[in-house]
Design a protein around this motif. Structure first.
Motif, PDB file in Angstrom:
ATOM      1  N   ASP A 139       0.869  -1.176   0.000  1.00 42.92           N
ATOM      2  CA  ASP A 139       0.000   0.000   0.000  1.00 42.92           C
ATOM      3  C   ASP A 139       0.910   1.231   0.000  1.00 42.92           C
ATOM      4  O   ASP A 139       1.371   1.696   1.047  1.00 42.92           O
ATOM      5  CB  ASP A 139      -0.901  -0.035   1.241  1.00 42.92           C
ATOM      6  CG  ASP A 139      -1.905   1.103   1.251  1.00 42.92           C
ATOM      7  OD1 ASP A 139      -1.683   2.101   0.518  1.00 42.92           O
ATOM      8  OD2 ASP A 139      -2.888   1.011   1.994  1.00 42.92           O
ATOM      9  N   LEU A 140       1.191   1.728  -1.213  1.00 40.76           N
ATOM     10  CA  LEU A 140       2.163   2.820  -1.351  1.00 40.76           C
ATOM     11  C   LEU A 140       1.636   4.112  -0.718  1.00 40.76           C
ATOM     12  O   LEU A 140       2.412   4.900  -0.169  1.00 40.76           O
ATOM     13  CB  LEU A 140       2.499   3.033  -2.830  1.00 40.76           C
ATOM     14  CG  LEU A 140       3.248   1.853  -3.474  1.00 40.76           C
ATOM     15  CD1 LEU A 140       3.223   1.952  -5.001  1.00 40.76           C
ATOM     16  CD2 LEU A 140       4.693   1.782  -2.985  1.00 40.76           C
ATOM     17  N   ALA A 141       0.303   4.313  -0.753  1.00 39.84           N
ATOM     18  CA  ALA A 141      -0.267   5.515  -0.126  1.00 39.84           C
ATOM     19  C   ALA A 141      -0.032   5.467   1.382  1.00 39.84           C
ATOM     20  O   ALA A 141       0.313   6.478   2.010  1.00 39.84           O
ATOM     21  CB  ALA A 141      -1.755   5.613  -0.438  1.00 39.84           C
ATOM     22  N   ALA A 142      -0.193   4.273   1.966  1.00 37.51           N
ATOM     23  CA  ALA A 142       0.039   4.142   3.414  1.00 37.51           C
ATOM     24  C   ALA A 142       1.513   4.350   3.742  1.00 37.51           C
ATOM     25  O   ALA A 142       1.853   4.960   4.756  1.00 37.51           O
ATOM     26  CB  ALA A 142      -0.427   2.763   3.889  1.00 37.51           C
ATOM     27  N   GLY A 143       2.390   3.854   2.856  1.00 42.76           N
ATOM     28  CA  GLY A 143       3.828   4.055   3.066  1.00 42.76           C
ATOM     29  C   GLY A 143       4.165   5.544   3.073  1.00 42.76           C
ATOM     30  O   GLY A 143       4.915   6.023   3.925  1.00 42.76           O
ATOM     31  N   LEU A 144       3.596   6.265   2.111  1.00 43.69           N
ATOM     32  CA  LEU A 144       3.862   7.703   2.036  1.00 43.69           C
ATOM     33  C   LEU A 144       3.279   8.417   3.262  1.00 43.69           C
ATOM     34  O   LEU A 144       3.929   9.311   3.828  1.00 43.69           O
ATOM     35  CB  LEU A 144       3.260   8.273   0.751  1.00 43.69           C
ATOM     36  CG  LEU A 144       3.978   7.849  -0.538  1.00 43.69           C
ATOM     37  CD1 LEU A 144       3.136   8.165  -1.773  1.00 43.69           C
ATOM     38  CD2 LEU A 144       5.345   8.542  -0.646  1.00 43.69           C
ATOM     39  N   ALA A 145       2.092   7.991   3.680  1.00 45.28           N
ATOM     40  CA  ALA A 145       1.452   8.640   4.833  1.00 45.28           C
ATOM     41  C   ALA A 145       2.301   8.456   6.096  1.00 45.28           C
ATOM     42  O   ALA A 145       2.491   9.401   6.867  1.00 45.28           O
ATOM     43  CB  ALA A 145       0.047   8.093   5.032  1.00 45.28           C
ATOM     44  N   GLN A 146       2.869   7.230   6.287  1.00 48.82           N
ATOM     45  CA  GLN A 146       3.684   7.045   7.494  1.00 48.82           C
ATOM     46  C   GLN A 146       5.000   7.822   7.396  1.00 48.82           C
ATOM     47  O   GLN A 146       5.560   8.237   8.411  1.00 48.82           O
ATOM     48  CB  GLN A 146       3.873   5.564   7.859  1.00 48.82           C
ATOM     49  CG  GLN A 146       4.582   4.678   6.820  1.00 48.82           C
ATOM     50  CD  GLN A 146       6.102   4.741   6.885  1.00 48.82           C
ATOM     51  OE1 GLN A 146       6.661   4.890   7.963  1.00 48.82           O
ATOM     52  NE2 GLN A 146       6.748   4.629   5.733  1.00 48.82           N
ATOM     53  N   LEU A 147       5.486   8.067   6.169  1.00 49.16           N
ATOM     54  CA  LEU A 147       6.693   8.906   6.040  1.00 49.16           C
ATOM     55  C   LEU A 147       6.398  10.322   6.561  1.00 49.16           C
ATOM     56  O   LEU A 147       7.229  10.935   7.230  1.00 49.16           O
ATOM     57  CB  LEU A 147       7.124   9.022   4.570  1.00 49.16           C
ATOM     58  CG  LEU A 147       8.016   7.945   3.977  1.00 49.16           C
ATOM     59  CD1 LEU A 147       8.420   8.351   2.557  1.00 49.16           C
ATOM     60  CD2 LEU A 147       9.262   7.701   4.821  1.00 49.16           C
ATOM     61  N   ALA A 148       5.194  10.827   6.219  1.00 51.93           N
ATOM     62  CA  ALA A 148       4.817  12.176   6.664  1.00 51.93           C
ATOM     63  C   ALA A 148       4.586  12.187   8.178  1.00 51.93           C
ATOM     64  O   ALA A 148       5.138  13.022   8.899  1.00 51.93           O
ATOM     65  CB  ALA A 148       3.567  12.638   5.929  1.00 51.93           C
ATOM     66  N   GLN A 149       3.796  11.227   8.646  1.00 53.60           N
ATOM     67  CA  GLN A 149       3.371  11.269  10.049  1.00 53.60           C
ATOM     68  C   GLN A 149       4.483  10.889  11.017  1.00 53.60           C
ATOM     69  O   GLN A 149       4.662  11.518  12.057  1.00 53.60           O
ATOM     70  CB  GLN A 149       2.182  10.324  10.246  1.00 53.60           C
ATOM     71  CG  GLN A 149       0.883  10.922   9.711  1.00 53.60           C
ATOM     72  CD  GLN A 149      -0.117   9.860   9.303  1.00 53.60           C
ATOM     73  OE1 GLN A 149      -0.072   8.734   9.802  1.00 53.60           O
ATOM     74  NE2 GLN A 149      -1.007  10.208   8.405  1.00 53.60           N
ATOM     75  N   ASP A 150       5.231   9.836  10.694  1.00 56.40           N
ATOM     76  CA  ASP A 150       6.219   9.323  11.656  1.00 56.40           C
ATOM     77  C   ASP A 150       7.605   9.914  11.464  1.00 56.40           C
ATOM     78  O   ASP A 150       8.431   9.852  12.371  1.00 56.40           O
ATOM     79  CB  ASP A 150       6.328   7.788  11.556  1.00 56.40           C
ATOM     80  CG  ASP A 150       4.995   7.113  11.805  1.00 56.40           C
ATOM     81  OD1 ASP A 150       4.092   7.790  12.321  1.00 56.40           O
ATOM     82  OD2 ASP A 150       4.853   5.921  11.467  1.00 56.40           O
ATOM     83  N   HIS A 151       7.888  10.450  10.262  1.00 57.07           N
ATOM     84  CA  HIS A 151       9.261  10.895   9.997  1.00 57.07           C
ATOM     85  C   HIS A 151       9.329  12.339   9.489  1.00 57.07           C
ATOM     86  O   HIS A 151      10.401  12.796   9.098  1.00 57.07           O
ATOM     87  CB  HIS A 151       9.935   9.946   8.985  1.00 57.07           C
ATOM     88  CG  HIS A 151       9.902   8.510   9.438  1.00 57.07           C
ATOM     89  ND1 HIS A 151      10.765   8.018  10.386  1.00 57.07           N
ATOM     90  CD2 HIS A 151       9.070   7.484   9.116  1.00 57.07           C
ATOM     91  CE1 HIS A 151      10.479   6.738  10.618  1.00 57.07           C
ATOM     92  NE2 HIS A 151       9.454   6.391   9.860  1.00 57.07           N
ATOM     93  N   GLY A 152       8.203  13.038   9.471  1.00 59.86           N
ATOM     94  CA  GLY A 152       8.192  14.463   9.123  1.00 59.86           C
ATOM     95  C   GLY A 152       8.580  14.767   7.683  1.00 59.86           C
ATOM     96  O   GLY A 152       9.040  15.858   7.369  1.00 59.86           O
ATOM     97  N   ILE A 153       8.403  13.793   6.777  1.00 58.53           N
ATOM     98  CA  ILE A 153       8.779  13.988   5.362  1.00 58.53           C
ATOM     99  C   ILE A 153       7.679  14.779   4.644  1.00 58.53           C
ATOM    100  O   ILE A 153       6.519  14.373   4.628  1.00 58.53           O
ATOM    101  CB  ILE A 153       8.978  12.615   4.663  1.00 58.53           C
ATOM    102  CG1 ILE A 153      10.044  11.776   5.379  1.00 58.53           C
ATOM    103  CG2 ILE A 153       9.281  12.788   3.169  1.00 58.53           C
ATOM    104  CD1 ILE A 153      11.445  12.294   5.291  1.00 58.53           C
ATOM    105  N   ARG A 154       8.090  15.907   4.021  1.00 55.79           N
ATOM    106  CA  ARG A 154       7.114  16.770   3.331  1.00 55.79           C
ATOM    107  C   ARG A 154       7.091  16.549   1.826  1.00 55.79           C
ATOM    108  O   ARG A 154       6.069  16.730   1.171  1.00 55.79           O
ATOM    109  CB  ARG A 154       7.445  18.246   3.600  1.00 55.79           C
ATOM    110  CG  ARG A 154       7.338  18.640   5.053  1.00 55.79           C
ATOM    111  CD  ARG A 154       8.131  19.894   5.326  1.00 55.79           C
ATOM    112  NE  ARG A 154       9.565  19.675   5.189  1.00 55.79           N
ATOM    113  CZ  ARG A 154      10.489  20.630   5.247  1.00 55.79           C
ATOM    114  NH1 ARG A 154      10.131  21.876   5.416  1.00 55.79           N
ATOM    115  NH2 ARG A 154      11.777  20.343   5.137  1.00 55.79           N
ATOM    116  N   ASP A 155       8.277  16.212   1.261  1.00 56.45           N
ATOM    117  CA  ASP A 155       8.360  16.034  -0.196  1.00 56.45           C
ATOM    118  C   ASP A 155       9.195  14.806  -0.492  1.00 56.45           C
ATOM    119  O   ASP A 155      10.221  14.587   0.143  1.00 56.45           O
ATOM    120  CB  ASP A 155       9.087  17.182  -0.900  1.00 56.45           C
ATOM    121  CG  ASP A 155       8.757  18.521  -0.308  1.00 56.45           C
ATOM    122  OD1 ASP A 155       9.295  18.820   0.747  1.00 56.45           O
ATOM    123  OD2 ASP A 155       7.955  19.242  -0.917  1.00 56.45           O
TER     124      ASP A 155
END
Ligand SMILES: NC(=O)c1ccc[n+]([C@@H]2O[C@H](COP(=O)([O-])OP(=O)(O)OC[C@H]3O[C@@H](n4cnc5c(N)ncnc54)[C@H](OP(=O)(O)O)[C@@H]3O)[C@@H](O)[C@H]2O)c1
Length: 233
Positions: A139-155
């Protein structure tokens, strides 16, 4: 929907859409201007996302591109080095890959639920973070979401290859597409293209893009597309 980072995809391709030759022995064919474009895009991204085969086959370390781009990153409000994320659904990504001996920033690996315990352990011994998708395929959308939420990734800047690109495009997760059209023809049925994988069946499933800019440098064209609406049936 969970917030996710802004996702750009950057690829250099031949005039026939190939990103490597059929033997995969040639995968770098852009000009120095194209290489600069890649590092400039990295410099405005918190993280780089790549498929397992790209990182292995190109011996990539996914760095910042050197001192001038490090300074550009800092001016852009980024960390000195991008976080590096490798997608490897089956967990086959090599523990001998060159990237593991370059520890300048965290390395994440995304796997799927079918990875064996032994492979997971091997990857956990190398990686800073192993994220396992609850679903197969990943689930690539979930992977991207956890990058934002857990690791502060914006781009995030996606750098291939064709299989990963295809999955992201089909999931409509690419916000901006950067294509460098290089004056070469590679041909060959088996040569990787910018989007391989399974592709789409109906035109309505095709992600649509709007041309945002077009610049010519020498014989190369630098195209930027933003997410648009899918074509009508
Ligand atoms: N010209 C350029 O700008 C450029 C840029 C990048 C790459 N390339 C070329 O492209 C070629 C590599 O492309 P490729 O399509 O063969 O490989 P790829 O997309 O880099 O990697 C494929 C692997 O990544 C994992 N993967 C990708 N998408 C996945 C998904 N949705 N779910 C789960 N796992 C996923 C799988 O790993 P597992 O097998 O572990 O499941 C899969 O086998 C190389 O020849 C490289 O040189 C060219």
């Amino acid at each position: 929907m969970s917030p996710r980072p802004f996702v750009r995809l950057n690829m250099a391709m031949t005039a026939d859409g190939k990103i490597a030759t059929s033997t995969r022995s040639v995968h770098t064919f852009g000009s120095p201007r194209d290489a600069r474009h890649l590092y400039e895009l990295r410099a405005s991204s918190d993280a780089i996302l790549c498929g397992a085969r790209t990182v292995e086959e190109t011996n990539a370390t996914l760095g910042n591109g050197g001192e001038s781009f490090r300074r550009l990153r800092l001016r852009n409000g980024r960390a000195e080095h991008p976080v590096r994320v490798i997608v490897s659904g089956s967990g086959s990504f090599s523990t001998e890959a060159r990237i593991w001996s370059h520890r300048f920033s965290p390395i994440h690996v995304w796997t799927g639920p079918t990875v064996t315990a032994a492979r997971r352990q091997a990857l956990q011994a190398c990686a800073d973070v192993v994220w396992t998708s609850p679903t197969d395929p990943i689930d690539l959308a979930a992977g991207l979401a956890q990058l934002a939420q857990d690791h502060g990734i914006r781009d995030v800047i996606v750098e291939g290859g064709g299989q990963l690109n295809d999955a992201l495009l089909r999931a409509h997760l690419i916000d901006e597409l950067h294509l460098t059209l290089c004056p070469r023809i590679f041909g060959g049925r088996t040569a990787p293209t910018i989007s391989d994988g399974t592709g789409i069946e109906h035109i309505t499933e095709a992600p649509g893009f709007t041309l945002k800019s077009l610049r010519r440098h020498g014989d190369e064209l630098f195209l930027v597309y933003s997410r648009g609406t899918p074509l009508p049936t």
